[in-house]
Design an enzyme around this catalytic site. Structure first.
Site, short mmCIF file in Angstrom:
data_model
loop_
_atom_site.label_atom_id
_atom_site.label_comp_id
_atom_site.label_asym_id
_atom_site.label_seq_id
_atom_site.Cartn_x
_atom_site.Cartn_y
_atom_site.Cartn_z
N ASN A 187 0.83 -1.22 0.00
CA ASN A 187 0.00 0.00 0.00
C ASN A 187 0.86 1.27 0.00
O ASN A 187 0.37 2.35 0.27
CB ASN A 187 -0.90 0.04 1.24
CG ASN A 187 -1.88 -1.11 1.25
OD1 ASN A 187 -2.33 -1.56 0.21
ND2 ASN A 187 -2.21 -1.60 2.44
N HIS A 198 -14.97 -1.24 4.41
CA HIS A 198 -13.91 -2.02 5.04
C HIS A 198 -14.34 -2.64 6.38
O HIS A 198 -15.17 -2.08 7.10
CB HIS A 198 -12.71 -1.09 5.27
CG HIS A 198 -11.48 -1.78 5.71
ND1 HIS A 198 -11.03 -1.72 7.01
CD2 HIS A 198 -10.59 -2.56 5.04
CE1 HIS A 198 -9.91 -2.41 7.11
NE2 HIS A 198 -9.62 -2.93 5.93
N GLU A 234 -16.51 4.35 1.66
CA GLU A 234 -15.12 4.65 1.35
C GLU A 234 -15.15 5.55 0.12
O GLU A 234 -16.12 5.55 -0.63
CB GLU A 234 -14.37 3.35 1.01
CG GLU A 234 -14.01 2.54 2.23
CD GLU A 234 -13.42 1.17 1.89
OE1 GLU A 234 -12.55 1.08 1.03
OE2 GLU A 234 -13.86 0.19 2.51
N SER A 250 -11.29 -0.49 -1.32
CA SER A 250 -10.02 -1.18 -1.15
C SER A 250 -9.90 -2.48 -1.93
O SER A 250 -8.78 -2.93 -2.18
CB SER A 250 -9.79 -1.47 0.33
OG SER A 250 -10.80 -2.31 0.84
N ASP A 288 -14.29 7.39 4.25
CA ASP A 288 -12.97 6.85 4.56
C ASP A 288 -12.09 6.95 3.31
O ASP A 288 -12.36 6.30 2.30
CB ASP A 288 -13.12 5.39 5.02
CG ASP A 288 -11.79 4.72 5.34
OD1 ASP A 288 -10.74 5.28 4.97
OD2 ASP A 288 -11.81 3.63 5.94
N HIS A 303 -7.46 4.79 0.98
CA HIS A 303 -6.73 4.43 -0.25
C HIS A 303 -6.58 5.61 -1.20
O HIS A 303 -5.94 5.47 -2.25
CB HIS A 303 -7.40 3.25 -0.94
CG HIS A 303 -7.39 2.03 -0.07
ND1 HIS A 303 -6.31 1.19 0.00
CD2 HIS A 303 -8.30 1.57 0.84
CE1 HIS A 303 -6.55 0.24 0.88
NE2 HIS A 303 -7.74 0.45 1.41
N LYS A 333 -0.56 4.08 4.38
CA LYS A 333 -0.50 3.66 2.97
C LYS A 333 0.35 4.67 2.19
O LYS A 333 1.57 4.64 2.34
CB LYS A 333 -1.93 3.50 2.45
CG LYS A 333 -2.70 2.46 3.30
CD LYS A 333 -4.09 2.22 2.81
CE LYS A 333 -5.00 1.50 3.78
NZ LYS A 333 -4.51 0.38 4.53
N1 PMP Z 1 -9.94 1.81 6.08
C1 PMP Z 1 -9.69 1.14 4.95
C2 PMP Z 1 -10.56 1.37 3.76
C3 PMP Z 1 -8.63 0.22 4.89
O1 PMP Z 1 -8.39 -0.44 3.77
C4 PMP Z 1 -7.84 0.01 6.04
C5 PMP Z 1 -6.65 -0.94 6.08
N2 PMP Z 1 -6.34 -1.66 5.03
C6 PMP Z 1 -8.15 0.72 7.19
C7 PMP Z 1 -9.19 1.62 7.18
C8 PMP Z 1 -7.37 0.51 8.45
O2 PMP Z 1 -6.30 1.37 8.50
P1 PMP Z 1 -5.00 1.01 9.36
O3 PMP Z 1 -4.23 0.05 8.54
O4 PMP Z 1 -4.33 2.32 9.56
O5 PMP Z 1 -5.50 0.40 10.63
#
Ligand code: PMP
Length: 386
Positions: free
Chosen positions: A46, A134, A178, A182, A208, A211, A242
């Site tokens: 990422n 997510h 999101e 993801s 969120d 990404h 990321k």
């Molecule tokens: N939100 C999304 C859309 C994610 O893909 C992820 C982790 N892959 C997270 C939150 C969690 O973030 P973190 O890795 O900082 O815990």
């Protein structure tokens, strides 16, 4: 049956359906990884801007540190003695960049997403969440006293119906999505979501940007920046693990919401704050994000190349970004293809249920700006001959 036997049986079931996960052993070397003695280009990271492999950035940052300022631990929650000044500097910088009243930093995206919804909801709250959000958001929903309805992925007509049907029965409604998804790499229509939310005074929008932060928008602030709607999103969350090559997460929001979260959010209150040195590194990167447009442009160009190769080969490819799934279907078949790519030097990993819906196992390519065009061309040739 005793407990361990039961656990063993469950593990056998996972293995039989090719869904058993194991921690991979690997050595990292910049853009590459060495797994089982084989050196491969990492196509599963990422590190979207390629910053974590950038030694000159690290050298520049290290030159700012002394043994006195290298602070490896906060030793406390921020509400006790863990509130080092660098936290507030980062929050001020984020609020300035986003043009919002306030910002608040969290230990991770997982902490953010599992903490914000439970803090803000009560039994008179309805959460309307996209079907593909997510797992961290799902866990936040599970921990909150609100009722939740999931709408079909990106189906804003269904969302509109749900809003008009339920709006009179709840004190507040929170729409959760999101911005860049993801697993499919596709985008939410933030402009349309903002328009929908504006129809009702008691609807909040939670986005969120995990990404998209660093990758989208002219200054790398995310899809909301690209769509010019930062000010219309009530709870705008992103992560630093990321594209920003660090760890932690943020929300940019109104001052009142920040203050409320500081008081009510359990995953903020009951945890040791991130190490100050880590927050200093995040601030160092965040201050440089605006200048990284050439990296964003290169990433967009190589992503397009890979998506076109998949479409030509007959794959359905929902992606509109650098997250490019090659949707195979069956888990066993997906694993075989991932192994083949790995034999050719491309470290791409299979993603299987329960991370993605049954029957949509995939190889998830996640491109980074330090991957060269020729490398993606080689990968595209390989996919054409798979
Ligand atoms: N939100 C999304 C859309 C994610 O893909 C992820 C982790 N892959 C997270 C939150 C969690 O973030 P973190 O890795 O900082 O815990």
């Amino acid at each position: 049956m005793n407990i361990i036997d039961h656990i063993q049986e469950e593990l056998h079931t996972l293995e039989a359906s090719s869904n058993l996960r194991r921690l991979p052993q690997m050595v990292h070397d910049g853009r590459e990884v060495v797994v089982n003695g084989q050196r491969m280009l990492n196509l599963s990271s990422n590190d979207y801007l390629g910053l974590s492999a950038d030694l000159s950035l690290r050298r520049e940052f290290l030159a700012t540190l002394t043994p006195e300022t290298f602070l490896p631990t906060s030793s406390s929650s921020r509400l006790l003695t863990g509130n080092f000044t660098v936290y507030e500097e980062l929050e001020a910088e984020l609020a300035h960049l986003f043009g919002t009243e306030a910002a608040l930093v969290f230990n991770s995206g997982y902490h953010a997403n599992t903490g914000i919804l439970p803090a803000l909801s009560d039994a008179q709250t309805l959460i309307l969440a996209d079907k593909l959000v997510h797992a961290s958001l799902i866990d936040g929903i599970r921990l909150s006293p609100a009722r939740c309805i999931r709408y079909r992925h990106n189906d804003l007509l269904q969302l509109e119906r749900l809003l008009s049907q339920h709006q009179a029965s709840y004190r507040q409604i929170i729409i959760v999505t999101e911005s860049l998804f993801s697993m499919d790499g596709d985008k939410a229509d933030l402009t349309a979501l903002v328009q929908l939310k504006r129809l009702y005074p008691h609807v909040l929008l939670y986005v969120d940007e995990a990404h998209a932060f660093g990758v989208c928008g002219p200054h790398g602030l995310g899809l909301a920046e690209e769509e010019k709607c930062i000010a219309d999103i009530d709870l705008l969350v992103g992560t630093f693990g990321k594209a920003a090559a660090s760890a932690g997460a943020y929300i940019v929001c109104r001052k009142a919401i920040r203050e409320y979260l500081v008081n009510k959010m359990r995953t903020f209150i009951f945890t040791t704050a991130l190490p100050p040195v880590n927050v200093a590194w995040t601030l160092f990167i965040v201050r440089r994000l605006a200048r990284m447009q050439p990296l964003r442009q290169h990433l967009a160009a190589i992503s397009l190349l890979l998506r076109q190769a998949l479409l030509e080969r007959g794959y359905t490819c929902p992606s509109q970004s650098h997250i490019v799934p090659m949707i195979v279907g069956a888990s066993a078949d997906t694993i075989l293809r991932a192994e083949l790519l790995q034999r050719h030097g491309f470290y791409a990993l299979p993603v299987r249920p329960p991370t993605v819906p049954e029957g949509t196992s995939r190889i998830r390519f996640s491109l980074t700006a330090d991957i060269r065009r020729e490398e993606v061309e080689q990968l595209a040739d390989l996919i054409r001959n798979l």
